[in-house]
Design an enzyme around this catalytic site. Sequence first.
Site, short mmCIF file in Angstrom:
data_model
loop_
_atom_site.label_atom_id
_atom_site.label_comp_id
_atom_site.label_asym_id
_atom_site.label_seq_id
_atom_site.Cartn_x
_atom_site.Cartn_y
_atom_site.Cartn_z
N ASP A 188 5.67 -5.00 2.82
CA ASP A 188 5.06 -4.68 1.53
C ASP A 188 5.17 -3.18 1.25
O ASP A 188 4.77 -2.71 0.18
CB ASP A 188 3.62 -5.20 1.41
N SER A 189 5.79 -2.43 2.19
CA SER A 189 6.16 -1.05 1.91
C SER A 189 7.19 -1.01 0.77
O SER A 189 7.48 0.07 0.24
CB SER A 189 6.73 -0.36 3.16
N ASP A 198 6.12 -9.95 4.57
CA ASP A 198 4.70 -9.60 4.50
C ASP A 198 3.98 -10.39 3.42
O ASP A 198 4.48 -10.48 2.28
CB ASP A 198 4.55 -8.11 4.12
N LYS A 206 4.04 -12.07 8.00
CA LYS A 206 3.16 -11.12 8.69
C LYS A 206 1.97 -10.84 7.77
O LYS A 206 2.13 -10.83 6.54
CB LYS A 206 3.91 -9.81 8.98
N GLU A 266 -2.07 -8.54 7.74
CA GLU A 266 -2.84 -7.47 8.38
C GLU A 266 -4.26 -7.93 8.73
O GLU A 266 -4.89 -8.63 7.94
CB GLU A 266 -2.92 -6.25 7.44
N GLU A 315 0.23 -0.20 14.47
CA GLU A 315 0.62 0.97 13.66
C GLU A 315 -0.31 2.15 13.90
O GLU A 315 -1.54 2.03 13.80
CB GLU A 315 0.62 0.58 12.17
O1 KIV Z 1 5.29 -2.92 5.14
C1 KIV Z 1 5.83 -2.38 6.11
O2 KIV Z 1 6.88 -1.75 6.03
C2 KIV Z 1 5.17 -2.51 7.40
C3 KIV Z 1 5.69 -1.66 8.52
C4 KIV Z 1 5.20 -0.28 8.37
C5 KIV Z 1 5.36 -2.23 9.84
O3 KIV Z 1 4.24 -3.24 7.54
#
Ligand code: KIV
Length: 272
Positions: free
Chosen positions: A52-53, A91, A121, A123, A190
């Site tokens: 989600d980056s 994510d 994934k 959080e 992280e």
């Molecule tokens: O969204 C992302 O890029 C991440 C990484 C920083 C692990 O969760």
Amino acid sequence: MSVHLEDTRKVTTHRLIEMKQRGEKISMLTAYDYSMASIIDQAGIDVILVGDSASNVMAGNVTTLPITLDQMIYHGKSVVKAVKRALVIVDLPFGTYQGNSKEALASAIRVMKETHADCIKLEGGAEVRESIERILCAGIPVMGHLGLTPQSINKFGTYTVRAKEEREAEKLIADAHLLEDIGCFGIVLEKIPAKLAAQVASELTIPMIGIGAGNGVDGQVLVMHDMLGINKGFSPRFLRRYADLYDTITDAVQSYIKDVKTSDFPNDKEQY
Ligand code: KIV
């Protein structure tokens, strides 16, 4: 050590656990589009995270919070089309799994059906236990994410190192064990102290993938734009830059502009 490009077998969650067992480090990078995913898959990366980056590096948002499930699915689909070998993780974005576990399952099912990714994934630890359990019950593999969890940035207030204090470290250790016990296949750690990350990696049988978590974990992940030097302004201590694409692209674009302005491009061979 060279990259084993001859091993073209698809990477699975099971193979990641085997890699941990034999002490082979796991390489993971983010990707959000077809072309970049194709390059890094063919370069031999083990895991591609459609993170989600994307909210930051693709959409220009300050945080990861604004990205939507539809947008993550768009990026996930583009990446999956390009990838032959790497495990692809998508994510779940902010607000699509924390509220209730039925909504979490619906979000995860949409990701799996529409992107054809291998797993998701999300959080958090104990707070999202019910959501994770429901998703796992549907046969969808889940990777956890502990330590600095960017979707909670408004609670933390800063992007500094997490779990330096004993209480937070204890909660992180308990959460990591919980995630393993309920069936997650791996966890991203992280921005936490290297000693703590190494302890967690040695206590658990599932792989711990670190970002800013030192070298005692089972693998590393970086945001592709950061490690390729596309982002000039982001230089945390944990980041190693493997290219300087900001300058390379700037030079190429400026050469193109010059060639157009001087009528050097196209030449006789570059036309019909
Ligand atoms: O969204 C992302 O890029 C991440 C990484 C920083 C692990 O969760």
